[in-house]
Scaffold this motif. Structure first.
Motif, short mmCIF file in Angstrom:
data_model
loop_
_atom_site.label_atom_id
_atom_site.label_comp_id
_atom_site.label_asym_id
_atom_site.label_seq_id
_atom_site.Cartn_x
_atom_site.Cartn_y
_atom_site.Cartn_z
N THR A 1 0.84 -1.19 0.00
CA THR A 1 0.00 0.00 0.00
C THR A 1 0.88 1.24 0.00
N LEU B 1 -10.70 -1.05 7.04
CA LEU B 1 -10.76 -0.57 5.66
C LEU B 1 -9.66 -1.13 4.75
N ARG C 1 -9.67 -4.81 3.54
CA ARG C 1 -10.64 -5.24 2.53
C ARG C 1 -10.07 -5.19 1.12
N LEU C 2 -9.00 -4.42 0.94
CA LEU C 2 -8.52 -4.16 -0.42
C LEU C 2 -7.30 -5.00 -0.80
N TYR D 1 -6.74 1.19 -5.61
CA TYR D 1 -7.77 1.26 -4.58
C TYR D 1 -7.20 1.67 -3.22
N LEU E 1 -4.48 3.19 -2.78
CA LEU E 1 -3.95 4.54 -2.96
C LEU E 1 -5.03 5.60 -2.76
N LEU E 2 -6.17 5.38 -3.41
CA LEU E 2 -7.25 6.36 -3.29
C LEU E 2 -7.90 6.30 -1.92
N LEU E 3 -7.94 5.12 -1.31
CA LEU E 3 -8.51 5.00 0.03
C LEU E 3 -7.70 5.84 1.02
N GLY F 1 -8.14 9.54 0.46
CA GLY F 1 -9.39 10.05 1.04
C GLY F 1 -9.30 10.13 2.56
N LEU F 2 -8.67 9.12 3.17
CA LEU F 2 -8.52 9.14 4.63
C LEU F 2 -7.69 10.34 5.07
#
Lengths: 290, 331
Positions: free
Chosen positions: A35, A82, A85-86, A94, A96-98, A101-102
């Motif tokens: 990640t 969170l 799950r990815l 995914y 990266l964008l999660l 956003g966090l």
């Protein structure tokens, strides 16, 4: 000129220590959790604000220990609810964008709770003294920052080298499926690894706040150079990330002495040159994460 | 999950020959809706500049999506080419020309050439590494824009240029919000057509093949790096065009247009709408721009809401809203 160069070089080294601490945490999470943690900077700011709130009760030293652990606890909650799950989605976009956003949410929360205005973080008086009048820039605090960065790095490498969990983290980096088949709970391992990475960010955040003060966006300025440090040092190598951080910190500091306007751009130029000359970075492994 | 994504991807990849009539009807309906925006948008409480913004973001995200959704290259630095397009237009209008099209062409060329030159460096690596390199290259431009005060206006951004009048037949027409909207729509239509042609040409098939299995293509003797670089360049040109239009819309170019956070916006627009769908970025841009416009008018904590949009779309809509509804209809 010599003194100016020494001054800026030393400043760059301090900066490099921050970059290296950030890069180590990022590289850990990049390795086992696969990640790119964009929220690393926000975790850093959060830990600094935690220590700001805790300092009146437990002092600077208490804050330096407790606040990164609190940030780590939040990191654990986020990882288990969170990020986890990815893991099975092949595309890195995914996570990266999660985390991106966090980072937005965490920055906004910090702004709401503590306010958008910058705040100073009180550090013990004796650390603030310059060590000599000629070398006025050598304050105790700056040496302390370098010391903590060195100690933290040494501790991390000792953990990875000598403890069971550290050996498992390294094994997981090279082949997660196999260690899973050997009975290692890789979910637990990845959680632990994520938390260690966040704690590193937390320590870096508090140290940076002691020097530069607190503001909700303080992580933004450090996360990009940390990426560059990883690319320059080579993905997959923690030593490389460390070296990368120190190199770009120094380069940025020395450039400040000659041409301040280019002090930020120079690290990207170093990265570009490295990519052309040696695409895998200083100590990177060929073909990792590709 | 990954096989799920792969079959979904294979199913929704653009195919010119099947379902032509349904697709034609869809395009005609979309065209009519977009052409009549200035007529019906005020009736539902919108304003024309908002529609222009939606189309500009959709254009940038569609360009990015050629690389992201159809070639499989996760660039987190396309804001740089968007921003270069904006600064290119701004600088041309401020110092060199009063011609709308000359300025727009110069801006597009500036951003597009930057992508063409830097793409080959970035494509030397793949996967997460590629993302980190693209983001770092993007940040380089951000810092140049901030520090090169005399040219770019630094942190304050580049101002002091206005949207020029449009050289109509025989005389100059003022460019109000409606004129601006149709300029953006025309650019959008041309770029969409170009993307459609590319995706249905052998070049586009090579892009999709690289996304699906770049190793096999390498074994077949295809230079995947070169194809990814071509995709990078085309998507950079389109992002730069969008950025140039953005500068015309605002009469201003901010360094934030170059920042990685802007790249994140484009990415989430593509993912939110559906990055395997041709019109996914358009759907994503409608949702994203409208939500941001509304939320920032009602609460100070709009950043949290945008962050939540990221989290929810990543967790629950990995194939985007278009992918989600396509699957629901179960064809």
């Amino acid at each position: 000129m010599g003194l100016l160069l020494l001054f800026n070089g030393f400043n760059g080294l301090i900066q490099g220590a921050f970059y290296a601490l950030m890069a180590l945490g990022l590289a850990l999470i990049l390795g086992l959790n696969n990640t790119i943690n964009f929220a690393q900077g926000a975790f850093m700011a959060l830990a600094a604000y935690f220590s700001f709130t805790l300092t009146p009760y437990v002092g600077f030293w208490g804050g330096l220990i407790i606040a990164p652990l609190l940030a780590g606890a939040l990191g654990l909650a986020i990882e288990t609810t969170l990020v986890r799950r990815l893991y099975n989605r092949k595309d890195p976009i995914y996570t990266l964008l999660l985390t991106f956003g966090l980072a937005f949410i965490m920055q906004d929360m910090i702004r709401t709770i503590w306010g958008a205005q910058g705040k100073p973080l009180a550090i013990p008086q004796f650390l603030n003294q310059p060590l000599s009048s000629t070398y006025f820039f050598l304050t105790g605090y700056r040496l302390f920052v370098v010391g903590v960065a060195l100690a933290g790095t040494a501790a991390l490498f000792a953990v990875l080298r000598f403890t069971r969990i550290g050996i498992r983290i390294r094994a997981g980096n090279s082949d997660l499926e196999t260690i899973s088949a050997l009975g290692v709970n890789i979910y637990l391992l990845r959680s632990a690894n994520f938390v260690i990475g966040i704690v590193f960010a937390g320590v870096a955040g508090i140290l940076a706040a002691g020097q530069l003060g607190l503001n909700p966006n303080m992580g933004d300025a450090l996360i990009m150079p940390a990426f560059v440090a990883i690319v320059v040092g080579g993905v997959g190598s923690l030593v490389g990330s460390l070296l990368g951080g120190l190199i770009i910190g120094l380069a940025s500091g020395i450039t400040t002495a000659f041409y301040p306007a280019a002090s930020e751009v120079v690290i990207y130029i170093i990265m570009g040159v490295m990519l052309v000359v040696r695409p895998r970075g200083l100590m990177g492994q060929e073909g990792l994460f590709e | 999950m990954s096989t799920d994504l792969a079959t979904e991807a294979a199913r929704t990849a653009p195919q010119a020959r099947t379902g032509v009539s349904r697709r034609t009807i869809g395009n005609v309906v979309l065209g009519i809706v977009l052409l009549t925006v200035p007529l019906w948008l005020p009736l539902v409480g919108g304003y024309t500049d908002l529609a222009s913004r939606v189309l500009i973001y959709a254009l940038a995200a569609m360009g990015l999506n050629l690389l992201l959704g159809f070639t499989g290259g996760l660039s987190f630095g396309h804001a740089a080419y968007f921003g270069l397009g904006a600064y290119g237009v701004g600088l041309m209008l401020k110092y060199e020309t009063h011609s709308l099209f000359l300025a727009l062409a110069a801006g597009t060329l500036l951003g597009g050439l930057a992508a063409t030159l830097l793409g080959p460096i970035a494509v030397r690596r793949r996967g997460i590494y590629f993302s980190m390199i693209t983001i770092a290259i993007g940040q380089m431009f951000y810092f140049i824009a901030i520090r090169w005060n005399t040219l770019t206006g630094g942190y304050d951004g580049l101002s002091g240029f206005a949207r020029p009048k449009f050289a109509g037949p025989g005389h100059l027409l003022p460019m109000g919000p409606t004129g601006m909207y149709y300029l953006v729509l025309a650019a959008f239509a041309i770029a969409a057509l170009l993307l459609w042609v590319v995706l249905n040409a052998p070049l586009g098939h090579a892009f999709v093949a690289i996304r699906e299995n770049h190793k096999r293509l390498t074994f077949l003797g295809v230079s995947t790096q070169r194809y990814i670089a071509i995709s990078f360049a085309i998507s950079g040109f389109i992002a730069a065009l969008a950025g140039g239009l953005n500068a015309l819309l605002d009469g201003f170019a901010s360094p934030n247009l170059l920042n990685y956070s802007m790249s994140g916006d484009f990415l989430i627009i593509a993912v939110l709408g559906g990055m395997r769908n041709f019109y996914g970025p358009l759907a994503g841009a409608v949702i994203f721009v409208l939500v941001r416009d509304y939320v920032s008018s009602v609460t100070d904590n709009w950043m949290s809401v945008i962050g939540l949009v990221f989290v929810i779309s990543v967790i629950f809509f990995p194939m985007g809203v278009l992918g989600f509804f396509n699957r629901k209809s179960g064809s």
